[in-house]
Design a protein around this motif. Structure first.
Motif, short mmCIF file in Angstrom:
data_model
loop_
_atom_site.label_atom_id
_atom_site.label_comp_id
_atom_site.label_asym_id
_atom_site.label_seq_id
_atom_site.Cartn_x
_atom_site.Cartn_y
_atom_site.Cartn_z
N LYS A 27 -10.35 -4.45 -14.78
CA LYS A 27 -10.16 -4.58 -16.24
C LYS A 27 -11.49 -4.73 -16.96
N THR A 28 -12.36 -5.56 -16.39
CA THR A 28 -13.68 -5.76 -17.00
C THR A 28 -14.47 -4.45 -17.01
N THR A 29 -14.37 -3.68 -15.94
CA THR A 29 -15.08 -2.41 -15.85
C THR A 29 -14.54 -1.42 -16.86
N LEU A 30 -13.23 -1.37 -17.01
CA LEU A 30 -12.64 -0.45 -18.00
C LEU A 30 -13.02 -0.83 -19.43
N ALA A 31 -13.42 -2.08 -19.64
CA ALA A 31 -13.85 -2.54 -20.96
C ALA A 31 -15.36 -2.44 -21.15
N SER A 32 -16.08 -1.94 -20.14
CA SER A 32 -17.54 -1.87 -20.25
C SER A 32 -17.95 -0.89 -21.35
N PRO A 33 -19.11 -1.12 -21.94
CA PRO A 33 -19.55 -0.24 -23.03
C PRO A 33 -19.91 1.15 -22.54
N SER A 34 -19.71 2.12 -23.43
CA SER A 34 -20.14 3.49 -23.14
C SER A 34 -20.41 4.18 -24.47
N GLY A 35 -21.24 5.20 -24.44
CA GLY A 35 -21.58 5.95 -25.65
C GLY A 35 -20.33 6.49 -26.34
N ARG A 36 -20.20 6.20 -27.61
CA ARG A 36 -19.07 6.60 -28.44
C ARG A 36 -17.73 6.19 -27.83
N ASN A 37 -17.79 5.20 -26.92
CA ASN A 37 -16.60 4.66 -26.25
C ASN A 37 -15.80 5.74 -25.52
N LEU A 38 -16.49 6.76 -25.01
CA LEU A 38 -15.81 7.87 -24.35
C LEU A 38 -15.40 7.57 -22.91
N LYS A 39 -16.03 6.57 -22.31
CA LYS A 39 -15.68 6.17 -20.94
C LYS A 39 -15.65 7.35 -19.98
N PRO A 40 -16.79 8.05 -19.80
CA PRO A 40 -16.79 9.24 -18.94
C PRO A 40 -16.89 8.91 -17.45
N PHE A 41 -16.13 7.90 -17.04
CA PHE A 41 -16.15 7.52 -15.63
C PHE A 41 -14.73 7.36 -15.11
N GLU A 42 -14.62 7.50 -13.81
CA GLU A 42 -13.38 7.26 -13.08
C GLU A 42 -13.74 6.36 -11.91
N LEU A 43 -12.78 5.59 -11.44
CA LEU A 43 -13.01 4.66 -10.34
C LEU A 43 -12.03 4.95 -9.21
N ILE A 44 -12.53 4.95 -7.99
CA ILE A 44 -11.68 5.03 -6.81
C ILE A 44 -11.88 3.73 -6.05
N LEU A 45 -10.81 2.94 -5.93
CA LEU A 45 -10.87 1.70 -5.17
C LEU A 45 -10.23 1.94 -3.82
N THR A 46 -10.90 1.50 -2.76
CA THR A 46 -10.31 1.61 -1.43
C THR A 46 -10.53 0.32 -0.66
N GLN A 47 -9.47 -0.06 0.06
CA GLN A 47 -9.54 -1.15 1.03
C GLN A 47 -9.10 -0.63 2.40
N ASN A 48 -8.91 0.67 2.48
CA ASN A 48 -8.49 1.33 3.70
C ASN A 48 -9.65 1.29 4.71
N LYS A 49 -9.43 0.59 5.83
CA LYS A 49 -10.52 0.39 6.81
C LYS A 49 -11.02 1.71 7.40
N ASP A 50 -10.14 2.68 7.57
CA ASP A 50 -10.57 3.98 8.09
C ASP A 50 -11.50 4.67 7.09
N ILE A 51 -11.12 4.63 5.81
CA ILE A 51 -11.96 5.24 4.77
C ILE A 51 -13.28 4.48 4.65
N LEU A 52 -13.22 3.15 4.65
CA LEU A 52 -14.47 2.36 4.56
C LEU A 52 -15.40 2.69 5.71
N ASN A 53 -14.85 2.83 6.90
CA ASN A 53 -15.67 3.18 8.06
C ASN A 53 -16.30 4.56 7.89
N LYS A 54 -15.52 5.53 7.42
CA LYS A 54 -16.07 6.88 7.20
C LYS A 54 -17.13 6.87 6.09
#
Length: 170
Positions: A27-54
């Motif tokens: 939530k805090t990240t989605l509220a972070s400032p950005s130019g013209r409030n366009l938020k040109p970012f996407e986030l991928i969250l993973t807790q999958n141990k196989d993905i973390l290992n890769k």
């Protein structure tokens, strides 16, 4: 909160991060400032141990801690939304780190720009293939998260190069 105590953490305990803490970070990240409030970012969250290992093999050096991390957040920039995608996504990346610190978690910013795997594969291509990321996105960072399993001394004035500060002119 003394932000001089915030340090890069590369060693983590096996304790899982609570969902409430991850929700606060997101939530805090989605509220972070950005130019013209366009938020040109996407986030991928993973807790999958196989993905973390890769992901820990996504660079020759500097990504191994991902195999021990509880969570990783991959921060993507979208050049199709804004020409400040890199700056805005970098702000989002550091917002993750500051909020994690405030919540008692450790983090490490992992840069993949112009890096390669041990097999010589471009790190960004490796991660895009692993996570099915559309080609027009750029990977700005991977932020590893977990409960710290190391202590580091807070920064102090002796660590600071005040010659980098210029008043009124260079």
């Amino acid at each position: 909160m003394d932000f001089l105590s915030r340090r890069t953490i590369r060693k983590y305990t096996t304790q899982n991060i609570e969902k409430e803490k991850l929700d606060e970070i997101l939530k805090t990240t989605l509220a972070s400032p950005s130019g013209r409030n366009l938020k040109p970012f996407e986030l991928i969250l993973t807790q999958n141990k196989d993905i973390l290992n890769k992901l820990s093999f996504s660079k020759k050096v500097g990504s191994a801690m991902l195999s021990e991390a509880d969570t990783a957040i991959i921060v993507l920039g979208n050049p199709e939304i804004s020409n400040t995608w890199n700056e805005d996504s970098s702000i989002a990346s550091f917002t993750i780190q500051l909020k994690a610190f405030q919540l008692g978690l450790g983090s490490c910013w992992i840069n993949v720009k112009d890096r390669k795997t041990n097999d010589g594969i471009d790190s960004e291509i490796y991660i895009k293939n692993l996570l099915s990321i559309p080609s027009h996105f750029k990977i700005v960072s991977i932020i590893s998260l977990g409960y710290p399993n190391e202590e580091k001394i807070p920064r102090n004035e002796n660590d600071m190069d005040f010659s980098k500060i210029h008043i009124d002119k260079f």
